[in-house]
Design a protein around this motif. Structure first.
Motif, PDB file in Angstrom:
ATOM      1  N   GLU A  44     -13.119   6.669   1.477  1.00 31.01           N
ATOM      2  CA  GLU A  44     -12.891   6.576  -0.014  1.00 31.01           C
ATOM      3  C   GLU A  44     -13.591   5.617  -0.680  1.00 31.01           C
ATOM      4  O   GLU A  44     -14.247   5.832  -1.954  1.00 31.01           O
ATOM      5  CB  GLU A  44     -11.584   5.876  -0.003  1.00 31.01           C
ATOM      6  N   ASP A  45     -14.048   4.414  -0.059  1.00 29.35           N
ATOM      7  CA  ASP A  45     -15.549   3.553  -0.724  1.00 29.35           C
ATOM      8  C   ASP A  45     -16.561   4.498  -0.871  1.00 29.35           C
ATOM      9  O   ASP A  45     -17.130   4.286  -1.783  1.00 29.35           O
ATOM     10  CB  ASP A  45     -15.660   2.519   0.383  1.00 29.35           C
ATOM     11  N   SER A  46     -16.890   5.178   0.004  1.00 27.59           N
ATOM     12  CA  SER A  46     -18.192   6.224  -0.071  1.00 27.59           C
ATOM     13  C   SER A  46     -18.142   7.049  -1.333  1.00 27.59           C
ATOM     14  O   SER A  46     -18.817   7.345  -2.132  1.00 27.59           O
ATOM     15  CB  SER A  46     -18.385   7.047   1.167  1.00 27.59           C
ATOM     16  N   ASP A 123     -14.111  -6.157  -8.847  1.00 27.46           N
ATOM     17  CA  ASP A 123     -12.616  -5.572  -9.045  1.00 27.46           C
ATOM     18  C   ASP A 123     -12.481  -4.707  -7.855  1.00 27.46           C
ATOM     19  O   ASP A 123     -11.448  -4.553  -6.962  1.00 27.46           O
ATOM     20  CB  ASP A 123     -12.530  -4.852 -10.303  1.00 27.46           C
ATOM     21  N   MET A 124     -13.374  -3.248  -7.824  1.00 24.86           N
ATOM     22  CA  MET A 124     -12.712  -2.346  -7.110  1.00 24.86           C
ATOM     23  C   MET A 124     -12.940  -2.827  -5.429  1.00 24.86           C
ATOM     24  O   MET A 124     -11.922  -2.534  -4.735  1.00 24.86           O
ATOM     25  CB  MET A 124     -13.695  -1.117  -7.033  1.00 24.86           C
ATOM     26  N   HIS A 125     -14.130  -3.454  -5.061  1.00 21.97           N
ATOM     27  CA  HIS A 125     -14.223  -3.663  -3.877  1.00 21.97           C
ATOM     28  C   HIS A 125     -13.329  -4.899  -3.237  1.00 21.97           C
ATOM     29  O   HIS A 125     -12.988  -4.941  -1.895  1.00 21.97           O
ATOM     30  CB  HIS A 125     -15.957  -4.281  -3.608  1.00 21.97           C
ATOM     31  N   LYS A 126     -13.128  -5.725  -4.205  1.00 24.82           N
ATOM     32  CA  LYS A 126     -12.005  -6.863  -3.658  1.00 24.82           C
ATOM     33  C   LYS A 126     -10.445  -6.119  -3.451  1.00 24.82           C
ATOM     34  O   LYS A 126     -10.231  -6.516  -2.277  1.00 24.82           O
ATOM     35  CB  LYS A 126     -11.968  -7.555  -5.008  1.00 24.82           C
ATOM     36  N   SER A 127     -10.248  -5.126  -4.134  1.00 20.38           N
ATOM     37  CA  SER A 127      -8.828  -4.473  -3.830  1.00 20.38           C
ATOM     38  C   SER A 127      -9.083  -3.780  -2.418  1.00 20.38           C
ATOM     39  O   SER A 127      -8.230  -3.616  -1.466  1.00 20.38           O
ATOM     40  CB  SER A 127      -8.674  -3.351  -4.604  1.00 20.38           C
ATOM     41  N   PHE A 128     -10.547  -3.144  -2.366  1.00 20.36           N
ATOM     42  CA  PHE A 128     -10.646  -2.346  -1.035  1.00 20.36           C
ATOM     43  C   PHE A 128     -10.454  -3.287   0.052  1.00 20.36           C
ATOM     44  O   PHE A 128     -10.164  -3.046   1.100  1.00 20.36           O
ATOM     45  CB  PHE A 128     -12.136  -1.845  -1.162  1.00 20.36           C
ATOM     46  N   LEU A 129     -11.117  -4.544   0.061  1.00 20.19           N
ATOM     47  CA  LEU A 129     -10.925  -5.441   1.025  1.00 20.19           C
ATOM     48  C   LEU A 129      -9.563  -6.050   1.609  1.00 20.19           C
ATOM     49  O   LEU A 129      -9.167  -6.231   2.751  1.00 20.19           O
ATOM     50  CB  LEU A 129     -11.938  -6.747   0.913  1.00 20.19           C
TER      51      LEU A 129
END
Lengths: 232, 480
Positions: A44-46, A123-129
């Motif tokens: 999903e991150d990709s 924002d996005m990467h923080k939620s991903f982590l």
């Protein structure tokens, strides 16, 4: 004693087999599901990075398939709750994933977010982590439990084997002691009698041994002496 | 030497162990613990090996000295082997060597442990662990003498080989009477301590286990922090009282109860023993207080417990003594070397020998001044002849040599000097805790395997007295 040890070992190994199955059923399934969720998250991150670069079609295909994989794995983990408080861990994953999911589900391509690396980072990467951390927590919970269970199984397998080993050693010692008693009480007096009979002849009409016991061997000695008297 | 007779007596010893394994098994079965099978199995082995020599061997009318000493030494060895089986089969921290170490430490009443987490053990196994102390405290041979269906000669031979000569001198009874006197005092003290500890608020199971360990001057606790886990003055006072009583010659205790002499009120050696303990407490308290380790009352409480615990070879702990000032640690090491009185449940050098040693020095000085004088050493009005005096001196020399050799061996395996020195003396004296790696609240788990084996040999030497082992080894060469 060996039969008893064998029976104990069989019972213990049967229990052990059940425990190994339970271990696979209980923890390993959830660990696999967690791994699957982590893989899906990475995909999903990709996909999000592709959207960020403006590649709408490729990004969406990856995101939809990864989302599907994540939700399937999460459902599997939800159906396999075996540890205390594991349901809270699952709920935490579900909540954090919903937030994450809502962020990438809205359009990114052709908006001000396209190419905005700061938005992705903050924002996005923080939620991903956060989702990744929640999944990792679930995995650690099951791995720890699996390690504990495996240690217990190691103990159980030892308890299954030990009676057998102890019995074999005990049987060996027992046979050595028994052999000593049989030699001392039966074979040695018989050998003495054989030697004493050989010495009986014209000049020696009495069979003499050192048998002091009052058992059948002494009786046999007396009877042989009587026989010698009758024959001479 | 008649092997079949030795087997028969070893059978009695195994059956006696089976009795305590049965109790441990019942506790384990009622609690539904994982130690049920290991205990049941060990009990079964004891019963089978105990009963079958009786089929082949009739009544034993006499025992030679060689047979007697072989029964005593093999009896202790076989007891320790059987004692290790429940541990070995249960597992956990018990490897083959660790099981042997824990068993020898239990039966010799040393109280050194290889366990990092005692509280993880099932109740049945904990009870068996304490039972090894209780059986070993009086000596498994002594218990067997009580129930032995045999004539006077075998009893006398066994009691003469099990007890040291200076220990026997306070018991002027027949062999069976001596065994009864010892057993009565032993059981009486155990029951009294259990009751008092229960009244002080300790749970019944813990109270029984700690009583077993106190009266046997062992030191195994059911808690990781030993007596420090309770942090209760009344419990400490009760345990201190019974540690002192267990460190006194049981013959003198029996005389006290039956109104004879020498008793604890008029025995000079008991006075000397108590005086040394008191002096140790005073000096240790002063040092702890002046060094600012604790307040005065805390210093008195901690010093009293540790001095009595080591001075009676029990080895319970209420404080981590490795952080105490060096001077107090040296005082404690002195008590580890000195040990308790002969005729008590303790092992090691024993206070009486040190008492005789000093009297002998005084005698030598007097002889220098008056070469023609006839001076006899007396202990509580019992005269010691030159042979006995010489035996005591030889024993002390042998003890020091053994201690020196084992310290050297431990040092070879990269054990630091304090640990090697204190572990050697603590195991040879059947005390338990030492300093450094094996301190009062620590354990022997991290020592190398070979060091553990050497220390178990030390424990057996301390319990059986070095001369008995030498006598046994010399007869083996001639007669087997």
């Amino acid at each position: 004693m060996l039969i008893l040890a064998g029976t104990v070992s069989i019972i213990e190994f049967m229990k052990l087999s059940k425990d190994v199955n339970a271990l696979i059923e209980d923890n390993y399934k959830t660990i696999l599901a967690a791994k699957s969720m982590l893989e899906a998250l990475e995909r999903e991150d990709s996909g999000i990075l592709l959207l960020l670069l403006g590649q709408w079609d490729d990004g969406r295909i990856i995101l939809d398939s990864a989302d599907n994989k994540f939700m399937t794995a999460l459902d599997n983990a939800g159906k396999n709750i075996t540890e205390p408080r594991e349901d809270i861990y699952i709920e935490k994953i579900r909540e954090s994933y919903q937030i994450y999911h809502s962020k990438w589900q809205r359009p990114i391509v052709d908006t001000d977010k396209q190419g905005d690396i700061n938005w992705y980072e903050q924002d996005m990467h923080k939620s991903f982590l956060e989702v990744k951390s929640a999944v990792n927590d679930l995995m650690i919970l099951n791995q720890t439990s699996m390690y504990k269970e495996a240690s217990l199984l190691k103990e159980k397998s030892r308890r299954a084997i030990m009676p057998g080993i102890v019995s074999i050693v005990a049987a060996l010692v027992f046979s050595i002691i028994l052999n000593y008693f049989i030699t001392k009480n039966f074979i040695s007096p018989l050998n003495q009698m054989v030697d004493a009979v050989r010495e009986v002849g014209p000049g020696n009409k009495v069979m003499k041994t050192d048998i002091s016991s009052e058992d059948e061997l002494k009786l046999l000695e007396n009877e042989i002496n009587k026989l010698i008297n009758r024959l001479s | 030497m008649r092997l079949e007779v030795i087997f028969k007596f070893l059978g009695f010893i195994l059956l006696f162990n089976a009795l305590f394994l049965l109790i441990s098994f019942i506790i384990s079965a009622f609690s539904g613990e994982s130690s049920v099978i290991p205990l049941a199995y060990s009990m079964l082995i004891c019963i089978i090996f105990g009963l079958f020599p009786m089929i082949f061997v009739g009544k034993v009318e006499y025992l030679s000295f060689n047979e007697g000493i072989s029964i005593v030494v093999y009896g202790w060895l076989i007891t320790c082997v059987i004692g290790s089986l429940p541990y070995l089969m249960w597992g956990g921290e018990f490897t083959l060597i660790n099981s042997w170490f824990e068993s020898v430490s239990g039966f010799t009443t040393t109280g050194s442990s290889i366990l990092n987490d005692v509280e993880k053990l099932p109740k049945g196994l904990l009870f068996w662990r304490s039972s090894t102390h209780w059986i070993g405290g009086l000596g498994v041979i002594m218990f067997v003498l009580l129930i032995l269906p045999t004539s006077q000669n075998p009893r006398l031979t066994l009691i003469n080989t099990e007890m040291s000569d200076i220990s026997r001198s306070t018991f002027q009874y027949r062999a069976r009477k001596t065994a009864y006197v010892l057993a009565m005092i032993y059981a009486g003290l155990t029951v009294m301590e259990t009751l008092l500890l229960t009244l002080a608020g300790m749970g019944l199971f813990d109270a029984i286990n700690h009583s077993f360990a106190t009266i046997a001057t062992g030191g195994f606790s059911t808690r990781n922090l030993s007596i420090a886990a309770y942090n209760q003055l009344s419990i400490e006072v009760i345990i201190m009282l019974f540690m002192i009583l267990s460190g006194i010659n049981f013959g003198i205790l029996f005389n006290t109860v039956s109104g004879k002499s020498p008793n604890i009120f008029n025995s000079r050696i008991v006075r000397a023993y108590l005086f040394i303990l008191l002096a140790g407490i005073v000096v240790a308290t002063t040092d702890l207080y002046l060094e600012g380790v604790y307040s005065f009352s805390q210093s008195l409480r901690a010093a009293a417990f540790q001095v009595i615990s080591l001075g009676t070879t029990t080895g319970f702990a209420t404080q981590a003594t490795e952080v105490w000032p060096s001077f107090t640690q040296l005082i404690l090491i002195f008590f580890t070397i000195q040990c308790a009185m002969v005729g008590s449940t303790s092992g090691g050098l024993k206070f009486d020998r040190i008492f005789i040693f000093f009297k002998s020095i005084v005698k030598q000085v007097k002889m220098m001044k008056h070469p023609n004088a006839v001076i006899t050493i007396k202990v509580d009005n019992i005269s010691l002849d030159d042979q006995r005096e010489s035996n005591v001196m030889n024993f002390i020399v042998l003890y020091v040599i053994t201690f020196f050799i084992t310290t050297l061996i431990l040092s070879v395996f990269n054990t630091d000097l304090i640990t090697a020195f204190s572990a050697s003396i603590a195991t040879l004296g059947n005390v338990g805790p030492g300093f450094g790696q094996v301190s009062s609240l620590g354990n022997y788990a991290d020592l190398p395997v070979f060091s553990k084996l050497v220390l178990t040999f030390n424990m057996l030497l301390g319990r059986l007295e070095i001369l008995s082992i030498i006598a046994f080894l010399t007869i083996r060469r001639k007669e087997f």
